[in-house]
Design a protein around this motif. Structure first.
Motif, PDB file in Angstrom:
ATOM      1  N   THR A  64       4.653  -5.113  -2.313  1.00  0.00           N
ATOM      2  CA  THR A  64       5.052  -3.709  -2.201  1.00  0.00           C
ATOM      3  C   THR A  64       5.142  -3.292  -0.744  1.00  0.00           C
ATOM      4  O   THR A  64       6.072  -2.577  -0.349  1.00  0.00           O
ATOM      5  N   ALA A  65       4.178  -3.729   0.062  1.00  0.00           N
ATOM      6  CA  ALA A  65       4.197  -3.391   1.491  1.00  0.00           C
ATOM      7  C   ALA A  65       5.457  -3.929   2.164  1.00  0.00           C
ATOM      8  O   ALA A  65       6.091  -3.223   2.968  1.00  0.00           O
ATOM      9  N   MET A  66       5.844  -5.151   1.833  1.00  0.00           N
ATOM     10  CA  MET A  66       7.021  -5.731   2.466  1.00  0.00           C
ATOM     11  C   MET A  66       8.300  -5.060   1.979  1.00  0.00           C
ATOM     12  O   MET A  66       9.252  -4.876   2.751  1.00  0.00           O
ATOM     13  N   GLN A  67       8.349  -4.675   0.699  1.00  0.00           N
ATOM     14  CA  GLN A  67       9.522  -3.946   0.208  1.00  0.00           C
ATOM     15  C   GLN A  67       9.661  -2.609   0.933  1.00  0.00           C
ATOM     16  O   GLN A  67      10.759  -2.232   1.363  1.00  0.00           O
ATOM     17  N   ILE A  68       8.550  -1.894   1.090  1.00  0.00           N
ATOM     18  CA  ILE A  68       8.592  -0.626   1.827  1.00  0.00           C
ATOM     19  C   ILE A  68       9.001  -0.865   3.268  1.00  0.00           C
ATOM     20  O   ILE A  68       9.775  -0.087   3.852  1.00  0.00           O
ATOM     21  N   ARG A  69       8.519  -1.946   3.861  1.00  0.00           N
ATOM     22  CA  ARG A  69       8.821  -2.227   5.268  1.00  0.00           C
ATOM     23  C   ARG A  69      10.316  -2.451   5.475  1.00  0.00           C
ATOM     24  O   ARG A  69      10.903  -1.905   6.416  1.00  0.00           O
ATOM     25  N   SER A  82       4.614   1.099   6.381  1.00  0.00           N
ATOM     26  CA  SER A  82       4.181   0.155   5.350  1.00  0.00           C
ATOM     27  C   SER A  82       2.762  -0.349   5.567  1.00  0.00           C
ATOM     28  O   SER A  82       2.233  -1.065   4.704  1.00  0.00           O
ATOM     29  N   TYR A 110       0.807  -6.687  -1.437  1.00  0.00           N
ATOM     30  CA  TYR A 110       1.493  -7.226  -0.266  1.00  0.00           C
ATOM     31  C   TYR A 110       3.004  -7.194  -0.458  1.00  0.00           C
ATOM     32  O   TYR A 110       3.746  -6.840   0.464  1.00  0.00           O
ATOM     33  N   ALA A 137      12.275   0.766   4.901  1.00  0.00           N
ATOM     34  CA  ALA A 137      12.042   1.700   6.005  1.00  0.00           C
ATOM     35  C   ALA A 137      12.765   1.265   7.264  1.00  0.00           C
ATOM     36  O   ALA A 137      13.316   2.109   7.992  1.00  0.00           O
ATOM     37  N   TRP A 166      -0.197  -0.037   2.705  1.00  0.00           N
ATOM     38  CA  TRP A 166      -0.110  -0.986   1.598  1.00  0.00           C
ATOM     39  C   TRP A 166      -0.519  -2.389   2.048  1.00  0.00           C
ATOM     40  O   TRP A 166      -1.171  -3.116   1.308  1.00  0.00           O
ATOM     41  N   LEU A 167      -0.127  -2.746   3.274  1.00  0.00           N
ATOM     42  CA  LEU A 167      -0.500  -4.070   3.782  1.00  0.00           C
ATOM     43  C   LEU A 167      -2.006  -4.176   3.971  1.00  0.00           C
ATOM     44  O   LEU A 167      -2.617  -5.196   3.642  1.00  0.00           O
ATOM     45  N   ALA A 206       8.825   1.288  10.897  1.00  0.00           N
ATOM     46  CA  ALA A 206       8.775   0.696   9.563  1.00  0.00           C
ATOM     47  C   ALA A 206       7.445  -0.006   9.315  1.00  0.00           C
ATOM     48  O   ALA A 206       6.861   0.105   8.223  1.00  0.00           O
TER      49      ALA A 206
END
Length: 378
Positions: free
Chosen positions: A87-92, A140, A85, A95, A143-144, A136
């Motif tokens: 990682t998903a927010m970092q990518i979001r 992401s 989770y 992005a 991953w979420l 974005a």
């Protein structure tokens, strides 16, 4: 405006947009305090939490609180879910900064806030904010989804739900970001060589606007019709991980619900049709003015400009929906804004298509891009 002058306001806007979304997500924890319901009613608190959760780093958004996340996996399994989770927010957030920066650079380059273009630049940047947020969230989303227990079921349905959860927060944040970005762009643009607006012939411009609006109307009137939308959502069947792409297609192809309300007096139905007419009118008028606002009518500029025009039409129709909607008295005033910013995936899809169709029509109708002064023969 050259890219050298546009990069500073684009960076400022991208950083501000990202930081405001991060701050909004961090504010979601405040709604869990005991005193929050004394300021807002329970329904408003739940609605505000739904708005802010897509931008919250709180892993409880994705992980259930009943302990099912670590069933059979122990504490280490729950930790891995929380790490996915995060990682998903970092990518979001990375992005959303990248998408907003890229779009802002293009818009400031082709619609600089000078010589009567400032309102158009402001509106275009405001419309681009929810588009970049939607992109974005989409990037992401894998991953979420993976951070959720039982994420292997109905992947495309979950993906459609994640994309639909963007909410109205980027719309409000985008307006403030657009104002500051335009202000910084005007400061950075001082002393630059003035770029006069092009004189586009009226007939090609109207024809191109009509063709582009017809493409957008395909989603609004045909695909968004109740029976057509139901066919899109239920036409796919079978077994396996990709058994329900209809939910995802419906999310990406429908601008609204053309058949609603299905019951009620004729006047109420006509009000809903007036909302759709307003959307198409905003799109047509924006496309009519867009070729003259652009410094050069390139393919990326027309595509992004038409996407922004479609999103502006969505904003206008959704604001009119707020005026005629009577659910605020039942669900609270916050619920009145819950539909703001919906339909952006369809606006992106058909906006790009409409922009390409409008540009092709503009060229076929006789409007040609003038050559730069450096290559015009003496």
């Amino acid at each position: 405006m050259t890219y050298r002058r546009a990069v500073i306001p684009a960076l400022v806007g991208g950083l501000l947009f990202t930081l405001l979304l991060w701050w909004a997500g961090a504010s979601a924890q405040a709604l869990q305090l005991r005193g929050s319901t004394s300021v807002f009613d329970v329904d408003s608190v739940n609605e505000l939490r739904r708005w802010l959760m897509p931008w919250s780093y709180d892993s409880s958004v994705a992980l259930p609180s009943d302990g099912s996340a670590d069933a059979g996996t122990g504490v280490g399994g729950a930790t891995r879910y929380a790490d996915l989770y995060s990682t998903a927010m970092q990518i979001r957030f990375v992005a959303v900064f990248a998408f907003f920066l890229a779009g802002t650079l293009l818009l400031l380059r082709r619609i600089p806030p000078t010589r009567g273009r400032t309102p158009a630049t402001l509106l275009a940047l405001w419309a681009w904010a929810p588009v970049s947020a939607t992109l974005a969230v989409t990037v992401s989303a894998p991953w979420l989804i993976a951070s959720r227990p039982h994420s292997s079921y109905l992947i495309l349905t979950q993906l459609a739900g994640v994309i639909a959860s963007v909410g109205p927060v980027p719309v409000f944040v985008g307006l403030l970001t657009a104002l500051l970005t335009v202000l910084v762009a005007r400061v950075c643009g001082k002393g630059a060589e003035p770029l006069p607006r092009r004189d586009v012939p009226a007939r090609p411009a109207r024809l191109a606007a009509s063709v582009g609006t017809a493409v957008v109307a395909l989603s609004l009137v045909v695909l968004s019709y109740q029976s057509a939308a139901a066919w899109i959502q239920t036409t796919f069947s079978g077994a396996g991980l990709l058994s329900e792409p209809g939910d995802l297609l419906r999310q990406w192809l429908l601008l609204g619900a053309w058949a609603g309300p299905s019951t009620g007096p004729l006047g109420h139905w006509l009000l809903y049709r007036a909302v759709d007419g307003l959307l198409l009118a905003v799109v047509w008028w924006s496309l009519r003015l867009l070729p003259g606002l652009l410094t050069r009518t390139t393919v990326p500029a027309m595509a992004v400009g038409t996407v922004c025009a479609t999103v502006l039409g969505l904003f206008a129709s959704q604001i009119l929906h707020m005026a005629i909607d009577d659910t605020a008295a039942v669900w609270g005033p916050v619920h009145m804004f819950s539909g703001l910013g919906s339909g952006v995936p369809a606006a992106l899809t058909f906006g790009v298509t409409a922009g390409l169709a409008a540009l092709a029509t503009l060229r076929l109708a006789g409007d040609r891009e003038p050559l730069p002064s450096s290559v015009v023969p003496a």
